[in-house]
Write a protein that holds these residues in place. Sequence first.
Motif, PDB file in Angstrom:
ATOM      1  N   ILE A 175     -13.359  -1.345   9.117  1.00 44.73           N
ATOM      2  CA  ILE A 175     -11.786  -2.306   9.506  1.00 44.73           C
ATOM      3  C   ILE A 175     -10.407  -2.006   8.028  1.00 44.73           C
ATOM      4  O   ILE A 175     -10.706  -1.277   7.269  1.00 44.73           O
ATOM      5  CB  ILE A 175     -12.501  -3.259   8.444  1.00 44.73           C
ATOM      6  N   SER A 176      -9.381  -2.365   9.892  1.00 49.64           N
ATOM      7  CA  SER A 176      -8.358  -2.364   8.496  1.00 49.64           C
ATOM      8  C   SER A 176      -7.426  -3.379   9.677  1.00 49.64           C
ATOM      9  O   SER A 176      -7.981  -3.852  10.304  1.00 49.64           O
ATOM     10  CB  SER A 176      -8.274  -0.744   8.893  1.00 49.64           C
ATOM     11  N   THR A 177      -6.197  -3.474   8.488  1.00 45.30           N
ATOM     12  CA  THR A 177      -5.351  -4.258   9.958  1.00 45.30           C
ATOM     13  C   THR A 177      -4.704  -3.687  10.302  1.00 45.30           C
ATOM     14  O   THR A 177      -4.055  -4.247  11.785  1.00 45.30           O
ATOM     15  CB  THR A 177      -3.891  -4.218   8.748  1.00 45.30           C
ATOM     16  N   SER A 178      -4.880  -2.407  10.585  1.00 44.07           N
ATOM     17  CA  SER A 178      -4.380  -1.230  12.376  1.00 44.07           C
ATOM     18  C   SER A 178      -4.643  -0.274  11.754  1.00 44.07           C
ATOM     19  O   SER A 178      -5.268   0.071  11.067  1.00 44.07           O
ATOM     20  CB  SER A 178      -2.615  -1.179  12.008  1.00 44.07           C
ATOM     21  N   PHE A 179      -5.177   0.193  13.106  1.00 48.83           N
ATOM     22  CA  PHE A 179      -5.277   1.157  13.513  1.00 48.83           C
ATOM     23  C   PHE A 179      -4.307   2.352  14.836  1.00 48.83           C
ATOM     24  O   PHE A 179      -3.431   1.597  15.515  1.00 48.83           O
ATOM     25  CB  PHE A 179      -6.166   1.506  14.629  1.00 48.83           C
ATOM     26  N   ALA A 180      -3.885   2.956  14.864  1.00 44.97           N
ATOM     27  CA  ALA A 180      -3.420   4.185  16.052  1.00 44.97           C
ATOM     28  C   ALA A 180      -4.115   3.768  17.237  1.00 44.97           C
ATOM     29  O   ALA A 180      -5.450   4.041  16.970  1.00 44.97           O
ATOM     30  CB  ALA A 180      -3.435   5.731  15.435  1.00 44.97           C
TER      31      ALA A 180
ATOM     32  N   PRO B 216      -8.264   2.501   0.580  1.00 48.11           N
ATOM     33  CA  PRO B 216      -6.985   1.955   0.842  1.00 48.11           C
ATOM     34  C   PRO B 216      -5.540   2.810   0.755  1.00 48.11           C
ATOM     35  O   PRO B 216      -5.187   1.679   1.194  1.00 48.11           O
ATOM     36  CB  PRO B 216      -6.804   0.963  -0.758  1.00 48.11           C
ATOM     37  N   LEU B 217      -5.933   3.608   0.713  1.00 52.06           N
ATOM     38  CA  LEU B 217      -4.393   4.451   1.355  1.00 52.06           C
ATOM     39  C   LEU B 217      -3.994   3.697   2.936  1.00 52.06           C
ATOM     40  O   LEU B 217      -4.772   4.045   3.571  1.00 52.06           O
ATOM     41  CB  LEU B 217      -4.994   5.750   1.392  1.00 52.06           C
ATOM     42  N   VAL B 218      -2.872   3.626   2.497  1.00 50.89           N
ATOM     43  CA  VAL B 218      -2.280   3.155   4.594  1.00 50.89           C
ATOM     44  C   VAL B 218      -1.767   4.329   4.645  1.00 50.89           C
ATOM     45  O   VAL B 218      -1.756   6.160   3.838  1.00 50.89           O
ATOM     46  CB  VAL B 218      -1.020   2.501   4.238  1.00 50.89           C
TER      47      VAL B 218
ATOM     48  N   GLY C 260       1.141  -1.299  -0.229  1.00 52.44           N
ATOM     49  CA  GLY C 260       0.331   0.115  -0.228  1.00 52.44           C
ATOM     50  C   GLY C 260       0.820   1.369   0.405  1.00 52.44           C
ATOM     51  O   GLY C 260       0.331   2.467  -0.347  1.00 52.44           O
ATOM     52  N   LYS C 261       1.859   1.085  -0.085  1.00 54.90           N
ATOM     53  CA  LYS C 261       2.532   1.699  -0.165  1.00 54.90           C
ATOM     54  C   LYS C 261       3.509   2.554  -0.922  1.00 54.90           C
ATOM     55  O   LYS C 261       3.695   4.056  -0.685  1.00 54.90           O
ATOM     56  CB  LYS C 261       4.250   1.464   1.190  1.00 54.90           C
TER      57      LYS C 261
ATOM     58  N   GLY D 263      -6.701   1.680   4.520  1.00 53.64           N
ATOM     59  CA  GLY D 263      -5.826   0.897   4.517  1.00 53.64           C
ATOM     60  C   GLY D 263      -4.923   1.032   6.008  1.00 53.64           C
ATOM     61  O   GLY D 263      -5.266   0.986   7.041  1.00 53.64           O
ATOM     62  N   ASP D 264      -3.278   0.541   5.957  1.00 50.81           N
ATOM     63  CA  ASP D 264      -2.797   0.237   6.888  1.00 50.81           C
ATOM     64  C   ASP D 264      -3.057   1.358   7.635  1.00 50.81           C
ATOM     65  O   ASP D 264      -3.082   2.341   7.940  1.00 50.81           O
ATOM     66  CB  ASP D 264      -1.820  -0.369   6.596  1.00 50.81           C
TER      67      ASP D 264
END
Lengths: 466, 201
Positions: free
Chosen positions: B99-104, B15-17, A314-315, B74-75
């Motif tokens: 829904i994401s792979t990770s959150f702050a 999808p932007l990380v 994604g980066k 995104g992540d």
Amino acid sequence: MPKTLYDKIWDAHVADEAEDGTCLLYIDRHLVHEVTSPQAFEGLRMAGRQVHAPDKTIAVPDHNVPTTLDRAKGIDNEESRIQVDALDQNARDFAIHYYPVDDIRQGIVHIVGPEQGWTLPGMTVVCGDSHTATHGAFGALAHGIGTSEVEHVLATQTLIQKKSKNMKVEITGKLNPGVTAKDITLAVIGKTGTAGGTGYVIEYCGEAIRDLSMEGRMTVCNMAIEGGARAGLIAPDETTFAYVKGRPHAPKGAQWDAALAWWKTLHSDDDAQWDKVITLKGEEIEPVVTWGTSPEDVLPISGVVPSPSDFTGGKVEAVKRALDYMGLKPGTPLSDIPVDAVFVGSCTNGRIEDLREVAKILKGKKVAEGVRMMIVPGSGLVREQAEEEGLADIFKQAGADWRLAGCSMCLAMNPDQLAPEERCASTSNRNFEGRQGYKGRTHLVSPAMAAAAAITGHLTDVREMI
Amino acid sequence: MDKFEKLTGIAAPMPLVNIDTDMIIPKVFLKTIKRSGLGVNLFDEMRYDREGNEIADFVLNKPQYRNAEILIAGDNFGCGSSREHAPWALADFGIKAVISTSFADIFFNNCFKNGILPIVLPREQVDLLMSDAEKGQNARMTVDLEAQVITTSDGAEIPFEVDAFRKHCLLNGLDDIGLTLEKKAAIDAFEAKAAQARPWV
């Protein structure tokens, strides 16, 4: 069982623990500013609740305040004025400690807390601000919270928490000349990424960290949040004790002795267990700059602007977007990038030592033609000290704009903003899109690197100037 | 706080990380002293041009996503500041689950305080949901908190983890402060003990 520093502070503050490990963590210091608190105080009023521990609650306006010399005339922007007025009113109504705009002690909340001796080793410190991580430099467990949690702490002096994991970040050896605390903290984020610390509390250690002043340590811990960590910690030592001693709210007499005895136990045990360990060699850290729109977009100043194809996942899309936003082409040497503005200040780099570093580089020089340089002290007392030390004269003679204390262009909630596409070398902490002004372009750097860029008019390796 | 039990709605793909809190709600909107009304400025600088006109290709401006209630992101979604204005803006727009792979960390906590369910899933599953979301308004997903299962528009079921205490609070719309004040005796006892051990605090 051997413990980390985080374990020790945590254990000393658990007021209640449920079966599933959810704890009520007691909070020793609650710092409050005008942006994230009005809704919390309003919530208290609506529920008929009081502030549980007003003596442990300290408020100061910083985000919205003007930094121009004529700010005694008041705040032009109506919404900003309402927010600061609301803090004035709430501080009075709930009888909490308060430093109003016209008090010499006013400044950025994370600079005022340590300066006044509110922040002490072994404490739990929270604030509705992510850069609360700053206070970890004292060996205090300090982190940002949301407004609902601000209300929760106001009402109960506790926070509902689950324990994070332990990460050790060791910086071995010595730093080379021209390399500073800001370069350390950015280099760590460059290595771990902005999510690398998620779920962890970081303890920074090693010779290069020990060698730092308290100001430098605060810079390192301040950006722990930019690496995603809940908090950053540095074990207190003689440097810490010397900084704390004699401050207005530091313990005195027999209480000082008792406090010191406990503080000296606040270090990770030799055989403590770590969930993650990262080691950087101090000698290998170079002065760094950011080129993109995330604090993880870090490279040594000797590098070139990367290409999206240097990345994966994604980066790739994120880098395309960042280069477009930043107006940069892959392959451009970072030291060829011209700047329009230079900002020195913020809770990351608005302390006296930061200003001394800037003055050292700026002395006898001029800010480049066409570049505007804004220098904003972190507090009224930092400003006063910089004037006494002659730093302010150096700034003014160089052609920089020497201002009053506040958050200023770090997040540009007041009129201190970048124009669209204006490019800035900034000592602040976030290079996000729009952070310093709509479409503004931010390159994060150390104070010394900011001064070097101001003189040459482009990003510059400060090592060429010392 | 509103209860969160089971939600069936349109999911928007982002999808932007590293979507940060400054993107979610820029600082000009932090000057409010209220919690409501921020939805119109959600993702303001991505969503509108300088004159305030909608940018057509921004996902929440597309007709099929204007009523989205779920974000697939995104992540590292929500990195950056502690501003609760970010979940306030999402909630005010109508987003109830992210829904994401990770959150702050701070953003993740703030969501639960505002009736928003943030769900962390492995990358393959987030990718699958992202594809499902790209189908637009034909792709209505269901997020069942009680059962801890997401059901895609094709009927695929994806289980998810959630902290038991937070689940309990969301399902019942409970106010944290009220719950904590039930433990006032424990807090008072801790305070008395700490005042002895660390009188300088």
